[in-house]
Design an enzyme around this catalytic site. Structure first.
Site, PDB file in Angstrom:
ATOM      1  N   GLU A  44      40.414   6.695  25.103  1.00 27.17           N
ATOM      2  CA  GLU A  44      39.995   7.906  24.385  1.00 27.17           C
ATOM      3  C   GLU A  44      41.239   8.653  23.906  1.00 27.17           C
ATOM      4  O   GLU A  44      42.158   8.894  24.689  1.00 27.17           O
ATOM      5  CB  GLU A  44      39.167   8.837  25.288  1.00 27.17           C
ATOM      6  CG  GLU A  44      38.642  10.044  24.515  1.00 27.17           C
ATOM      7  CD  GLU A  44      38.008  11.144  25.367  1.00 27.17           C
ATOM      8  OE1 GLU A  44      37.256  11.952  24.814  1.00 27.17           O
ATOM      9  OE2 GLU A  44      38.281  11.206  26.588  1.00 27.17           O
ATOM     10  N   GLU A  69      46.065  12.613  26.163  1.00 27.23           N
ATOM     11  CA  GLU A  69      45.969  14.031  25.769  1.00 27.23           C
ATOM     12  C   GLU A  69      47.378  14.610  25.758  1.00 27.23           C
ATOM     13  O   GLU A  69      48.087  14.537  26.756  1.00 27.23           O
ATOM     14  CB  GLU A  69      45.062  14.789  26.750  1.00 27.23           C
ATOM     15  CG  GLU A  69      45.039  16.301  26.591  1.00 27.23           C
ATOM     16  CD  GLU A  69      44.732  16.781  25.174  1.00 27.23           C
ATOM     17  OE1 GLU A  69      43.689  16.401  24.623  1.00 27.23           O
ATOM     18  OE2 GLU A  69      45.574  17.514  24.605  1.00 27.23           O
ATOM     19  N   ASP A 118      40.731  16.899  15.944  1.00 23.87           N
ATOM     20  CA  ASP A 118      41.053  17.975  15.002  1.00 23.87           C
ATOM     21  C   ASP A 118      40.730  17.509  13.575  1.00 23.87           C
ATOM     22  O   ASP A 118      41.223  16.469  13.151  1.00 23.87           O
ATOM     23  CB  ASP A 118      42.545  18.346  15.106  1.00 23.87           C
ATOM     24  CG  ASP A 118      42.910  18.778  16.525  1.00 23.87           C
ATOM     25  OD1 ASP A 118      42.035  19.368  17.189  1.00 23.87           O
ATOM     26  OD2 ASP A 118      44.042  18.512  16.972  1.00 23.87           O
ATOM     27  N   LYS A 122      42.416  20.698   5.410  1.00 25.56           N
ATOM     28  CA  LYS A 122      43.187  20.828   4.156  1.00 25.56           C
ATOM     29  C   LYS A 122      43.657  19.447   3.684  1.00 25.56           C
ATOM     30  O   LYS A 122      44.182  18.659   4.475  1.00 25.56           O
ATOM     31  CB  LYS A 122      44.407  21.718   4.379  1.00 25.56           C
ATOM     32  CG  LYS A 122      44.045  23.148   4.729  1.00 25.56           C
ATOM     33  CD  LYS A 122      45.198  24.092   4.433  1.00 25.56           C
ATOM     34  CE  LYS A 122      44.749  25.517   4.622  1.00 25.56           C
ATOM     35  NZ  LYS A 122      45.196  26.072   5.898  1.00 25.56           N
ATOM     36  N   ASP A 154      31.388  17.497  15.346  1.00 28.37           N
ATOM     37  CA  ASP A 154      30.433  18.475  14.807  1.00 28.37           C
ATOM     38  C   ASP A 154      30.780  18.780  13.355  1.00 28.37           C
ATOM     39  O   ASP A 154      30.060  19.527  12.700  1.00 28.37           O
ATOM     40  CB  ASP A 154      30.544  19.784  15.590  1.00 28.37           C
ATOM     41  CG  ASP A 154      31.917  20.397  15.381  1.00 28.37           C
ATOM     42  OD1 ASP A 154      32.916  19.726  15.711  1.00 28.37           O
ATOM     43  OD2 ASP A 154      32.014  21.509  14.835  1.00 28.37           O
ATOM     44  N   GLU A 192      33.164  18.389  26.372  1.00 26.30           N
ATOM     45  CA  GLU A 192      33.130  19.856  26.446  1.00 26.30           C
ATOM     46  C   GLU A 192      32.786  20.465  25.081  1.00 26.30           C
ATOM     47  O   GLU A 192      31.941  21.345  24.975  1.00 26.30           O
ATOM     48  CB  GLU A 192      34.484  20.415  26.917  1.00 26.30           C
ATOM     49  CG  GLU A 192      34.723  20.351  28.408  1.00 26.30           C
ATOM     50  CD  GLU A 192      35.354  19.041  28.864  1.00 26.30           C
ATOM     51  OE1 GLU A 192      35.564  18.137  28.022  1.00 26.30           O
ATOM     52  OE2 GLU A 192      35.637  18.912  30.075  1.00 26.30           O
ATOM     53  N   TYR A 193      33.467  19.983  24.033  1.00 26.73           N
ATOM     54  CA  TYR A 193      33.210  20.511  22.688  1.00 26.73           C
ATOM     55  C   TYR A 193      31.773  20.234  22.264  1.00 26.73           C
ATOM     56  O   TYR A 193      31.129  21.061  21.641  1.00 26.73           O
ATOM     57  CB  TYR A 193      34.170  19.866  21.669  1.00 26.73           C
ATOM     58  CG  TYR A 193      35.502  20.564  21.531  1.00 26.73           C
ATOM     59  CD1 TYR A 193      36.286  20.830  22.642  1.00 26.73           C
ATOM     60  CD2 TYR A 193      35.992  20.936  20.285  1.00 26.73           C
ATOM     61  CE1 TYR A 193      37.521  21.452  22.523  1.00 26.73           C
ATOM     62  CE2 TYR A 193      37.224  21.563  20.150  1.00 26.73           C
ATOM     63  CZ  TYR A 193      37.986  21.812  21.271  1.00 26.73           C
ATOM     64  OH  TYR A 193      39.200  22.420  21.137  1.00 26.73           O
ATOM     65  N   GLU A 194      31.314  19.054  22.590  1.00 28.78           N
ATOM     66  CA  GLU A 194      29.950  18.652  22.215  1.00 28.78           C
ATOM     67  C   GLU A 194      28.930  19.626  22.809  1.00 28.78           C
ATOM     68  O   GLU A 194      28.005  20.073  22.118  1.00 28.78           O
ATOM     69  CB  GLU A 194      29.707  17.232  22.727  1.00 28.78           C
ATOM     70  CG  GLU A 194      28.374  16.639  22.364  1.00 28.78           C
ATOM     71  CD  GLU A 194      28.311  15.153  22.734  1.00 28.78           C
ATOM     72  OE1 GLU A 194      29.358  14.528  23.012  1.00 28.78           O
ATOM     73  OE2 GLU A 194      27.194  14.616  22.748  1.00 28.78           O
TER      74      GLU A 194
HETATM   75  N1  SAH Z   1      37.698  15.411  23.249  1.00 26.48           N
HETATM   76  C1  SAH Z   1      37.630  16.755  23.767  1.00 26.48           C
HETATM   77  C2  SAH Z   1      38.668  17.687  23.114  1.00 26.48           C
HETATM   78  C3  SAH Z   1      38.545  17.826  21.607  1.00 26.48           C
HETATM   79  S1  SAH Z   1      39.819  18.880  20.902  1.00 26.48           S
HETATM   80  C4  SAH Z   1      36.222  17.291  23.620  1.00 26.48           C
HETATM   81  O1  SAH Z   1      35.458  16.726  22.831  1.00 26.48           O
HETATM   82  O2  SAH Z   1      35.864  18.256  24.300  1.00 26.48           O
HETATM   83  C5  SAH Z   1      40.981  17.660  20.375  1.00 26.48           C
HETATM   84  C6  SAH Z   1      41.983  17.313  21.472  1.00 26.48           C
HETATM   85  O3  SAH Z   1      42.803  16.265  21.002  1.00 26.48           O
HETATM   86  C7  SAH Z   1      42.909  18.475  21.851  1.00 26.48           C
HETATM   87  O4  SAH Z   1      42.900  18.643  23.240  1.00 26.48           O
HETATM   88  C8  SAH Z   1      44.282  18.001  21.336  1.00 26.48           C
HETATM   89  O5  SAH Z   1      45.342  18.474  22.134  1.00 26.48           O
HETATM   90  C9  SAH Z   1      44.141  16.495  21.398  1.00 26.48           C
HETATM   91  N2  SAH Z   1      44.990  15.759  20.453  1.00 26.48           N
HETATM   92  C10 SAH Z   1      45.032  15.928  19.126  1.00 26.48           C
HETATM   93  N3  SAH Z   1      45.895  15.070  18.563  1.00 26.48           N
HETATM   94  C11 SAH Z   1      46.417  14.317  19.572  1.00 26.48           C
HETATM   95  C12 SAH Z   1      47.365  13.280  19.623  1.00 26.48           C
HETATM   96  N4  SAH Z   1      47.976  12.838  18.525  1.00 26.48           N
HETATM   97  N5  SAH Z   1      47.660  12.741  20.826  1.00 26.48           N
HETATM   98  C13 SAH Z   1      47.058  13.199  21.943  1.00 26.48           C
HETATM   99  N6  SAH Z   1      46.153  14.198  21.963  1.00 26.48           N
HETATM  100  C14 SAH Z   1      45.835  14.747  20.787  1.00 26.48           C
END
Ligand code: SAH
Length: 212
Positions: A44, A69, A118, A122, A154, A192-194
């Site tokens: 993941e 992460e 993320d 843009k 989302d 968590e986000y979901e």
């Molecule tokens: N998957 C989790 C968090 C989503 S937020 C959820 O669904 O609840 C996106 C996460 O990805 C953030 O914690 C950010 O720090 C991490 N992230 C973004 N780009 C990354 C990268 N290149 N390498 C490691 N983590 C990354």
């Protein structure tokens, strides 16, 4: 609690270095050595606070899971969840998934999960989206033949971009859901986000695709 600069985070990770792997690059090509059992490896990217990876570890003891992460103050939350879940098949890497080929050998991974990545809306930031073709090149390299990728988000714009990107890359789209929770998949492990977004009534999009 302040999220940034948790001073105890380094100690907590060091004390649990059987879960948060120090110097993970040493395992490239030999990841089974970091686990108790030699079994398929799922990855993941951007695990956040770890609800998904800890839940998947519990649901699938026959699979080894790695969560990457990059934010230390966030990954310690994932570490706590993994320890609480008492799973022995989950490892966490506090790394930036900039080039996964530094961490994984060709054909080493069977499945990649992108959960609520993320969206970088843009256009000038398109290259940062984890479904930009340069990232798909990496995924294809480290995944086994017919290796799978599952994306949940989302964000409609990011979802549309990602599905188009998979399709233009020549990936096979196996499933598209425009409202995952309506579908009621009993095996879905929410992140968590979901949970946060679906509590607000927003639909969750999911795409399962594979390389060939
Ligand atoms: N998957 C989790 C968090 C989503 S937020 C959820 O669904 O609840 C996106 C996460 O990805 C953030 O914690 C950010 O720090 C991490 N992230 C973004 N780009 C990354 C990268 N290149 N390498 C490691 N983590 C990354």
């Amino acid at each position: 609690m302040r999220l940034r600069n948790k001073p105890w985070a380094d100690d907590y990770m060091r004390e649990n270095n059987h879960v948060v792997i120090e110097n993970p690059f040493q395992y490239k090509g030999n990841w089974q050595a970091a686990f108790d059992k030699d079994q398929p490896l799922h990855l993941e990217i951007g695990s956040g606070k770890g609800q998904f990876i800890a839940g998947m570890g519990n649901q699938h003891p026959e699979i080894n899971f790695i969560g990457v992460e990059r934010v230390k103050s966030v990954i310690v939350g994932a570490l706590k969840k993994v320890l609480d879940a008492e799973t022995s098949n989950v490892r966490l890497l506090n790394e930036d998934a900039e080039d996964l080929r530094d961490l994984f050998h060709t054909n080493e991974v069977e499945h990649i999960y992108l959960n609520f990545s993320d969206p970088w809306p843009k256009t000038r930031h398109e290259k940062r989206r984890l479904t930009f073709p340069a990232f798909l090149d990496q995924y294809k390299d480290i995944l086994k033949n017919e290796g799978k990728l599952t994306l949940k988000t989302d964000n409609k714009g990011f979802f549309e971009y990602s599905v188009a990107s998979f399709s233009q890359y020549g990936m096979i789209i196996e499933e598209i859901s425009l409202d995952l929770h309506e579908m009621n998949d009993p095996l879905n492990v929410p992140t968590e986000y979901e949970e946060k977004f679906s509590e607000k009534g927003q639909p969750i999009y999911r795409c399962k695709a594979k390389f060939w």
